[in-house]
Design an enzyme around this catalytic site. Structure first.
Site, short mmCIF file in Angstrom:
data_model
loop_
_atom_site.label_atom_id
_atom_site.label_comp_id
_atom_site.label_asym_id
_atom_site.label_seq_id
_atom_site.Cartn_x
_atom_site.Cartn_y
_atom_site.Cartn_z
N LYS A 101 -10.42 -0.26 10.32
CA LYS A 101 -10.71 -1.51 9.58
C LYS A 101 -11.10 -2.62 10.55
CE LYS A 101 -7.15 -0.44 6.15
NZ LYS A 101 -7.81 0.11 4.98
N GLN A 132 -4.46 -5.33 7.14
CA GLN A 132 -5.49 -6.26 6.66
C GLN A 132 -5.51 -7.55 7.47
OE1 GLN A 132 -7.78 -5.54 4.34
NE2 GLN A 132 -6.90 -3.53 3.84
N HIS A 188 0.87 -1.19 0.00
CA HIS A 188 0.00 0.00 0.00
C HIS A 188 0.91 1.23 0.00
CE1 HIS A 188 -2.73 3.00 1.81
NE2 HIS A 188 -3.74 2.20 1.52
N ASP A 237 3.17 -4.63 8.07
CA ASP A 237 1.94 -3.84 7.95
C ASP A 237 0.77 -4.81 8.13
OD1 ASP A 237 -0.31 -2.49 7.16
OD2 ASP A 237 0.54 -1.69 5.30
N CYS A 260 -4.74 2.29 -3.69
CA CYS A 260 -3.51 2.85 -3.09
C CYS A 260 -2.34 1.88 -3.25
CB CYS A 260 -3.71 3.19 -1.62
SG CYS A 260 -4.91 4.47 -1.37
C1 PLP Z 1 -2.31 -2.87 3.77
C2 PLP Z 1 -2.64 -1.46 4.15
N1 PLP Z 1 -1.68 -0.65 4.62
C3 PLP Z 1 -1.92 0.60 5.00
C4 PLP Z 1 -3.19 1.14 4.90
C5 PLP Z 1 -3.40 2.55 5.35
O1 PLP Z 1 -4.32 2.60 6.38
P1 PLP Z 1 -4.75 4.03 6.97
O2 PLP Z 1 -5.27 4.81 5.80
O3 PLP Z 1 -5.80 3.73 7.97
O4 PLP Z 1 -3.54 4.64 7.53
C6 PLP Z 1 -4.22 0.36 4.40
C7 PLP Z 1 -5.57 0.91 4.20
O5 PLP Z 1 -6.18 0.69 3.17
C8 PLP Z 1 -3.94 -0.97 4.02
O6 PLP Z 1 -4.90 -1.77 3.55
#
Ligand code: PLP
Length: 415
Positions: free
Chosen positions: A234, A211, A129, A208, A373
């Site tokens: 989430k 998910q 992401h 990270d 993203c």
């Molecule tokens: C794998 C992953 N990393 C990072 C993020 C970023 O999350 P946030 O926008 O809540 O910081 C997301 C959100 O879609 C994600 O799915």
């Protein structure tokens, strides 16, 4: 607790759905299949957040009066719940942030500024992401370090061999996603950590977990990384709250990320400034008090359901969706492997993904379309985006049926 959906994977009587007031209006009958972006909130979370505002809200940590003490106690209790939920050794390993994005920026800016220099390498993967790309790009530019990217295989999974070959004496930190938000592909995080640490125990690893935390029981000690990050919204909690987990010695060896109130021991123009240890060191200013309490309530709620029950329910629905979607012509699936998260990602030969998503919306089906993203991933797949249908604990067979019927309609209209 939980309910025996496994006995009948297409059972539509999901009792958990009633816990989410947004679905109480049967008239609307929205099939919400975008939980990978952000999940709906159960009554327990809404009530906890309302509750603190209605009973004893005040700023935390500093007030000697009872509202402040009570608010501090529930805020710190939320930290304890997070610690227990992910198997942290102490509450001091839990830093509250705004979200995953801020947690990764914190590590990149703080740890990166202190420990990266010219010639060092930061390793990420092609499936990250943007939140796990851009902060590393920024700190690499600042420090002169180089960003390396491990490729994926044709099936969307990580090329483990190429990943390992990119680890060298120059590698200082490796940051990878546990589960791809764009395709639902799962990385064997424990194995990747083992592989990295076999090269050198000094290489830091950030996972990270945005998910994975939602779909699986996570134990940070078993994973063995140095940093684990996730976002509250989430995980059926509110937006505005996220988590950075790291061991105390790692955190206390990092300089503060932001300066301000509550993160200092002393401030003096004559004697200088000293900082508190983690987690306070990284929680400058008034934190997201109400949101942290909301996240604590979400974790309590999930505890009553059981992460394993949630995973079985979601995967049963996913398998049903994957089977049913075969009836529609001209679809290409991404990350279409057996062991994956309940996320279906595809394009159609007969229409652009945003046109399909618009028709699905008209049929009351909420899916995400676009690059999710993850532009570098899309670039390497040779597409500009996919349709992503992602499943949450409140989804039902009826949601999937509504989605499939809407997809048939879109094909009839656009195909
Ligand atoms: C794998 C992953 N990393 C990072 C993020 C970023 O999350 P946030 O926008 O809540 O910081 C997301 C959100 O879609 C994600 O799915």
């Amino acid at each position: 607790m939980g309910f025996p959906l496994q006995q009948n994977s297409h059972d539509d009587s999901n009792p958990w759905r009633a816990d989410f007031p947004i679905f109480s209006d049967a008239e609307k009958a929205v099939a919400f299949l975008d939980s990978a972006a952000s999940a709906q909130k159960p009554t327990a979370v809404i009530a906890a957040m309302d509750g603190i505002m209605e009973t004893h809200y005040a700023n935390i940590h500093r007030g000697l009066y009872s509202f402040s003490q009570q608010s501090t106690a529930v805020y710190e209790a939320a930290r304890h719940k997070v610690a227990q939920f992910i198997g942290a050794k102490t509450d001091n390993e839990i830093v509250f942030t705004r979200n995953t994005t801020e947690a990764i920026n914190l590590v990149a800016a703080s740890w990166g500024a202190a420990y990266l220099s010219k010639g060092d390498e930061v390793l990420i993967t092609q499936m990250e992401h943007h939140a796990n790309i851009v902060p590393w790009h920024m700190i690499a530019e600042k420090t002169g370090a180089t960003l390396r990217v491990a490729p994926i295989l044709d099936d969307g999974t990580l090329d483990m061999g190429a990943f390992e070959s990119l680890i060298s004496a120059k590698t200082k930190i490796v940051a990878f996603t546990h589960i791809s938000n764009a395709t639902g592909v799962i990385n064997d995080a424990a194995e990747l950590v083992r592989m990295i640490k076999a090269h050198s125990a000094d290489i830091k690893v950030l996972i990270d977990g945005s998910q994975s935390i939602v779909h699986k029981a996570v134990d940070v000690e078993t994973l063995g990384a140095d940093f684990f990050v996730f976002t509250g919204h989430k995980l059926y909690g509110p937006s505005g709250i996220g988590v950075l987990w790291a061991r105390e010695d790692t955190l206390n060896a990092m300089p503060p990320y932001q300066g301000g109130g509550d993160m200092i021991d002393t401030v003096s123009f004559t004697k200088g400034i000293t900082y508190k240890n983690a987690p306070a060191r990284f929680e400058a200013g008034t934190p997201a008090i109400i949101e942290a309490i909301g996240l604590g309530a979400a974790i309590d709620y999930l505890g009553t359901l059981g992460m394993n029950n949630i995973e079985s329910h979601e995967m049963a629905l996913y398998r049903y969706m994957r089977d049913e979607v075969n009836a529609i012509e001209g679809l290409t699936f991404y990350g279409d492997v057996a062991d994956k998260a309940p996320v279906l990602s595809f394009t159609a030969s007969w229409a652009h993904v945003s046109d399909i998503a618009t028709i699905l919306d008209q049929c009351g089906v909420s899916v995400r379309s676009g690059h999710h993203c993850a532009m570098p991933l899309m670039e390497c797949l040779g597409i500009d985006g996919t349709i992503r249908a992602s499943i949450g604990l409140y989804n039902t067979k009826a949601d999937i049926d509504q989605f499939i019927a809407a997809l048939h309609k879109a094909y009839k209209f656009l195909g």
